[in-house]
Scaffold this active site. Structure first.
Site, PDB file in Angstrom:
ATOM      1  N   ASP A   1       0.858  -1.184   0.000  1.00 13.61           N
ATOM      2  CA  ASP A   1       0.000   0.000   0.000  1.00 13.61           C
ATOM      3  C   ASP A   1       0.899   1.241   0.000  1.00 13.61           C
ATOM      4  O   ASP A   1       2.127   1.127  -0.203  1.00 13.61           O
ATOM      5  CB  ASP A   1      -1.008  -0.037   1.166  1.00 13.61           C
TER       6      ASP A   1
ATOM      7  N   CYS B   1       2.813  -3.407   4.042  1.00  8.90           N
ATOM      8  CA  CYS B   1       1.942  -2.282   4.399  1.00  8.90           C
ATOM      9  C   CYS B   1       2.549  -1.638   5.643  1.00  8.90           C
ATOM     10  O   CYS B   1       3.762  -1.755   5.857  1.00  8.90           O
ATOM     11  CB  CYS B   1       0.479  -2.707   4.562  1.00  8.90           C
TER      12      CYS B   1
ATOM     13  N   THR C   1       2.058  -2.325   8.924  1.00 15.27           N
ATOM     14  CA  THR C   1       2.447  -3.364   9.890  1.00 15.27           C
ATOM     15  C   THR C   1       2.685  -4.721   9.236  1.00 15.27           C
ATOM     16  O   THR C   1       3.222  -5.623   9.881  1.00 15.27           O
ATOM     17  CB  THR C   1       1.312  -3.568  10.916  1.00 15.27           C
TER      18      THR C   1
ATOM     19  N   HIS D   1       8.840 -25.077   7.704  1.00 16.06           N
ATOM     20  CA  HIS D   1       7.792 -25.869   8.372  1.00 16.06           C
ATOM     21  C   HIS D   1       6.398 -25.638   7.801  1.00 16.06           C
ATOM     22  O   HIS D   1       5.574 -26.555   7.806  1.00 16.06           O
ATOM     23  CB  HIS D   1       7.740 -25.529   9.868  1.00 16.06           C
TER      24      HIS D   1
ATOM     25  N   HIS E   1       5.871 -32.127   8.681  1.00 14.66           N
ATOM     26  CA  HIS E   1       5.137 -30.865   8.519  1.00 14.66           C
ATOM     27  C   HIS E   1       4.045 -30.976   7.452  1.00 14.66           C
ATOM     28  O   HIS E   1       3.098 -30.189   7.451  1.00 14.66           O
ATOM     29  CB  HIS E   1       6.091 -29.735   8.137  1.00 14.66           C
TER      30      HIS E   1
HETATM   31  C1  RB5 Z   1      -2.538   2.339   6.672  1.00 14.17           C
HETATM   32  O1  RB5 Z   1      -2.620   3.470   7.482  1.00 14.17           O
HETATM   33  C2  RB5 Z   1      -2.303   1.101   7.537  1.00 14.17           C
HETATM   34  O2  RB5 Z   1      -3.457   0.799   8.245  1.00 14.17           O
HETATM   35  C3  RB5 Z   1      -1.835  -0.059   6.703  1.00 14.17           C
HETATM   36  O3  RB5 Z   1      -0.643   0.271   6.053  1.00 14.17           O
HETATM   37  C4  RB5 Z   1      -1.541  -1.345   7.436  1.00 14.17           C
HETATM   38  O4  RB5 Z   1      -0.662  -1.129   8.503  1.00 14.17           O
HETATM   39  C5  RB5 Z   1      -2.685  -2.159   7.823  1.00 14.17           C
HETATM   40  O5  RB5 Z   1      -2.567  -3.262   8.379  1.00 14.17           O
END
Ligand code: RB5
Length: 150
Positions: free
Chosen positions: A8, A65, A67, A98, A133
């Site tokens: 993203d 993204c 996180t 695994h 596995h």
């Molecule tokens: C965008 O602000 C953020 O929510 C996205 O990049 C991501 O971290 C979502 O899981």
């Protein structure tokens, strides 16, 4: 080896550096977007990369993204996808050995460039071990089948 990659807007800049790194290693990479830091929605790219991998057109996928969480959740909705979110190389490697993961996700707000590249390299170096596995990975596929028949 052909890799599908997507991010993203939050992961856009880190994605560019990961693409460079993969190309330096002689790996073929296709970028499924996004193509700028303009705000967008991570499920679009999670789904696109997941479809590219599930169809076997690409061997593996990488998603970024903020996180790594949202984009991996989206990817894991596609049948045949086993996407892992990692913020360190050990889990990345073990997820290949695994769990036979076919998509790696991480967060541009969580890991810096050097750590991201270590995670990518560890994940790419991992070879699925099968053996004990395989039954468990098959059990994951069985869950998908049971969902289809609901
Ligand atoms: C965008 O602000 C953020 O929510 C996205 O990049 C991501 O971290 C979502 O899981």
């Amino acid at each position: 080896m052909k890799i599908a990659i997507g991010s993203d807007h939050v992961g856009f800049e880190l994605k560019g550096k990961v693409i460079e790194h993969l190309k330096e290693k002689g790996i073929e990479v296709k970028d499924f977007g996004t193509n700028s830091t303009e705000r967008t929605d991570y499920p679009i790219y999670g789904e696109a990369v997941a479809n590219a991998v599930a169809s076997k057109e690409y061997d593996k996928g990488i998603l970024i993204c903020g996180t790594g969480v949202g984009i991996s959740l989206a990817a894991n909705k596609v049948n045949g996808i086993r996407a892992v979110v990692c913020s360190e190389p050990y889990s990345a490697l073990l997820s290949r050995q695994h769990n036979d993961t076919n998509i790696l996700a991480f967060g541009a707000r969580v890991v810096g460039l050097d750590l991201a590249l270590m995670i990518v390299d560890a994940w790419l170096s991992g070879v699925y071990e099968g053996g004990r596995h395989a039954r468990r990975v098959q059990m994951i596929a069985d869950i998908e089948e049971k969902q289809k028949n609901k």
